[in-house]
Design an enzyme around this catalytic site. Structure first.
Site, PDB file in Angstrom:
ATOM      1  N   ASN A   9       0.870  -1.172   0.000  1.00 26.40           N
ATOM      2  CA  ASN A   9       0.000   0.000   0.000  1.00 26.40           C
ATOM      3  C   ASN A   9       0.910   1.225   0.000  1.00 26.40           C
ATOM      4  OD1 ASN A   9      -1.822   2.040   0.485  1.00 26.40           O
ATOM      5  ND2 ASN A   9      -2.281   1.424   2.600  1.00 26.40           N
ATOM      6  N   TRP A  10       1.021   1.836  -1.166  1.00 31.05           N
ATOM      7  CA  TRP A  10       1.955   2.960  -1.290  1.00 31.05           C
ATOM      8  C   TRP A  10       1.408   4.260  -0.694  1.00 31.05           C
ATOM      9  CZ3 TRP A  10       4.535   2.727  -6.843  1.00 31.05           C
ATOM     10  CH2 TRP A  10       5.409   1.625  -6.868  1.00 31.05           C
ATOM     11  N   LYS A  11       0.136   4.279  -0.359  1.00 37.31           N
ATOM     12  CA  LYS A  11      -0.484   5.495   0.185  1.00 37.31           C
ATOM     13  C   LYS A  11      -0.223   6.674  -0.766  1.00 37.31           C
ATOM     14  CE  LYS A  11      -0.006   3.360   4.638  1.00 37.31           C
ATOM     15  NZ  LYS A  11       0.153   3.463   6.070  1.00 37.31           N
ATOM     16  N   HIS A  98      -9.304   1.388   5.008  1.00 39.06           N
ATOM     17  CA  HIS A  98      -8.022   1.612   5.687  1.00 39.06           C
ATOM     18  C   HIS A  98      -8.217   2.585   6.850  1.00 39.06           C
ATOM     19  CE1 HIS A  98      -3.903   2.768   6.479  1.00 39.06           C
ATOM     20  NE2 HIS A  98      -3.554   1.645   5.886  1.00 39.06           N
ATOM     21  N   GLU A 100      -6.547   4.991   7.855  1.00 37.71           N
ATOM     22  CA  GLU A 100      -6.327   6.409   7.532  1.00 37.71           C
ATOM     23  C   GLU A 100      -7.584   7.018   6.910  1.00 37.71           C
ATOM     24  OE1 GLU A 100      -2.691   5.725   5.376  1.00 37.71           O
ATOM     25  OE2 GLU A 100      -1.752   5.189   7.279  1.00 37.71           O
ATOM     26  N   GLU A 170      -5.154  -4.757  10.521  1.00 38.75           N
ATOM     27  CA  GLU A 170      -4.088  -3.796  10.785  1.00 38.75           C
ATOM     28  C   GLU A 170      -4.357  -3.066  12.097  1.00 38.75           C
ATOM     29  OE1 GLU A 170      -2.138  -2.597   6.789  1.00 38.75           O
ATOM     30  OE2 GLU A 170      -3.887  -1.337   7.071  1.00 38.75           O
ATOM     31  N   GLY A 176       2.780   2.259  10.601  1.00 35.55           N
ATOM     32  CA  GLY A 176       3.764   3.330  10.415  1.00 35.55           C
ATOM     33  C   GLY A 176       4.504   3.723  11.684  1.00 35.55           C
ATOM     34  N   SER A 215       3.661  -2.151  10.135  1.00 39.33           N
ATOM     35  CA  SER A 215       5.111  -2.260  10.319  1.00 39.33           C
ATOM     36  C   SER A 215       5.664  -3.644   9.986  1.00 39.33           C
ATOM     37  CB  SER A 215       5.508  -1.834  11.740  1.00 39.33           C
ATOM     38  OG  SER A 215       5.150  -0.484  11.954  1.00 39.33           O
ATOM     39  N   GLY A 236       2.974  -1.142   4.113  1.00 35.44           N
ATOM     40  CA  GLY A 236       3.066   0.265   3.741  1.00 35.44           C
ATOM     41  C   GLY A 236       4.510   0.637   3.455  1.00 35.44           C
ATOM     42  N   GLY A 237       5.197   1.172   4.458  1.00 36.12           N
ATOM     43  CA  GLY A 237       6.554   1.694   4.314  1.00 36.12           C
ATOM     44  C   GLY A 237       7.501   0.766   3.558  1.00 36.12           C
TER      45      GLY A 237
END
Ligand code: PGA
Length: 253
Positions: A9-11, A98, A100, A170, A176, A215, A236-237
């Protein structure tokens, strides 16, 4: 057998040019790793890069996801993107629910439910995210929170449709932050998720992929992915560079 699926997930990261560079490298890496045909590999890029992401990953088993959709085919919805538009350019998955989007854009379980149904009706697969806040975990409300998210988010969906849904657990406190749920904590919640899915969809729940996210990185992926009820990851990251993401793919094999 449940399918292991590793999704990135590159956001709100990466321009179109950067997307092409990373996905070209990832495609080459994946071709060199044995056994990747047995798992699912997905990358969720920003809307602006989706079309080129689909083209860049052609003839590979990397599939492309959008990170949102508006649940209408077309119309006066300024700034929104429809499932028809995604389907038209070859997008196969849509990340929905998600944390966010739940937190910053106040998306409710019922709105997420509407989006999931809409995505399914266009024969794309939702990656349905759920997860508790730190406060929920500390006050012993994790199971209650995730149960409500699942029941309301997947309300009115048939067992047949559920086969096309990926669930991503999640814990919000792990996203993150560098704080990963221990494999034991994650597995315990995944078991609970499977139980709720079973109540709703019967035996189909055994076939549903339930990913862990928060993470996940090359150093902790293997331990998390070796848990019985963890069937992949939403990353993500560590999905933002081809090397780390490829190392997580290796950990899943
Ligand atoms: P993270 O993000 O891997 O950077 O924690 C996961 C996600 O939000 O999907």
């Amino acid at each position: 057998m449940r399918k292991t699926i590793i999704a990135g997930n590159w956001k709100m990261n990466k321009t179109n040019k950067e997307t092409i560079i990373i996905l070209t490298e990832l495609k080459e890496n994946v071709q060199k790793i044995d056994g990747t045909d047995k798992i699912g590999i997905i990358i969720g890029t920003p809307f602006t890069a989706l079309s080129d992401a689909v083209k860049t990953t052609e003839n590979s088993n990397i599939k492309i996801a959008a990170q949102n959709v508006y649940p209408k085919e077309a119309g006066a919805y300024t700034g929104e993107i429809s499932p028809l538009m995604l389907k038209d350019i070859g997008v196969e998955y849509v990340i929905l629910g998600h944390s966010e989007r739940r937190d910053y854009f106040k998306e409710s379980n019922s709105f997420i439910n509407e989006k999931i149904k809409c995505v399914l009706s266009y024969e794309m697969s939702p990656i349905f995210c759920i997860g508790e806040q730190l406060e929920d975990r500390e006050t012993g409300k994790t199971n209650e929170v995730i149960t409500t998210q699942i029941k309301e988010g997947l309300s009115g969906i048939s067992s047949e449709e559920a086969k096309n849904i990926i669930v991503a657990y999640e814990p919000v406190w792990a996203i993150g932050t560098g704080k990963t749920a221990t494999p034991e904590i994650a597995e315990e919640t995944h078991k609970e998720i499977r139980k709720v899915l079973k109540e709703m969809f019967g035996e189909v729940a055994e076939e549903m992929t339930v990913q862990y996210g928060g993470s996940m990185k090359p150093t902790n992926a293997k331990e998390l992915l070796s848990q019985k009820n963890i069937d992949g990851g939403l990353i993500g990251g560590a999905s933002l560079n081809a090397k780390d993401f490829s190392d997580i793919i290796k950990a899943a094999l």
